[in-house]
Design a protein around this motif. Sequence first.
Motif, short mmCIF file in Angstrom:
data_model
loop_
_atom_site.label_atom_id
_atom_site.label_comp_id
_atom_site.label_asym_id
_atom_site.label_seq_id
_atom_site.Cartn_x
_atom_site.Cartn_y
_atom_site.Cartn_z
N ALA A 76 0.84 -1.21 0.00
CA ALA A 76 0.00 0.00 0.00
C ALA A 76 0.87 1.26 0.00
N GLU A 102 2.34 1.75 -3.51
CA GLU A 102 1.34 2.21 -4.46
C GLU A 102 0.97 3.67 -4.23
N ARG A 103 1.00 4.13 -2.97
CA ARG A 103 0.73 5.54 -2.70
C ARG A 103 1.81 6.44 -3.30
N GLY A 118 1.57 6.12 -7.16
CA GLY A 118 0.35 6.80 -7.58
C GLY A 118 -0.58 5.97 -8.43
#
Length: 294
Positions: free
Chosen positions: A40, A43-44, A47
């Motif tokens: 997570a 992925e943050r 983007g």
Amino acid sequence: MRAVQTDWVDTFLAIAHHAGIRSAAHALHLSQSRVSAHLAALERVVGVRLVARGPRGAHLTPAGDAFLAHARLAVDELDAAVAAARDRDRSSARVGICLPVPPALLAAIEWPAGVRPSFSEISADAVDAALQSHAIDAALEPVIRRPGPSDTQQVLWEETVVTIESALPWPPADSGPVLVVASELPLLLAADYPFSGTPEPVAHVGIVLAMVAAGQATAVMSEGAAPPPSPRFTASIDDRAPRLRYGIRASVDGPEWVGAVTCRRSPVRAIPERVPQSGSGGAVFAGAPQRVAV
């Protein structure tokens, strides 16, 4: 952009390889929640969605496939950088050799644990500049002077200088026997010894001994290269000459391992047991290993 942490990338690569969060967690010895948190966070920062979860496990999205190839290259490059740094730390001994050194003597040198030297030829005149510029870390050379204020020098081994004369009653030549030394013994040629005459270099130790046996010359040699006394030769230590010494020299701000280098007592070279008679035009030589005093 927030920095990407390497453990996030390692987790992503494990998910891609094992095709699942649970399998990746088992392979990485992490909890599934930690693996999910790493994914997570990655992925943050990126983007976009990199991994899609489904009833049959996790699979990469098109963006994840694109990220995967670059991520593998980045991790491989990072591993190579770490390995190169560690290897450089172990093998940073760049040693310049001023004069030809018998391979047996190089093999007899004991380097500290973790030091793997690389050797290159260098002229004696260039040693000072090379050490000061850190082009080399140390130099292997004859010890024929005291170290200066900017460097340190450690003697590794030394040999006695001997004079070899014919034991046979040859009539002396009109000008008397010449003083010769084998050009294979560059340490003798490089040193400035107070002999009555300057030694003339001859191509090979065997030729030098043939000239001595024929009463044509007196030879100045290192103890390790001289033949034992025999019906052909007499040998005497030349008290006028200091002992021949090889040492390793480095600048005072050079590597700390220089002071830990030692030299084992080891065979140095093979010298001729038989020399050609004068005018024979050739000979067959048999090796007789000598030893160097250290």
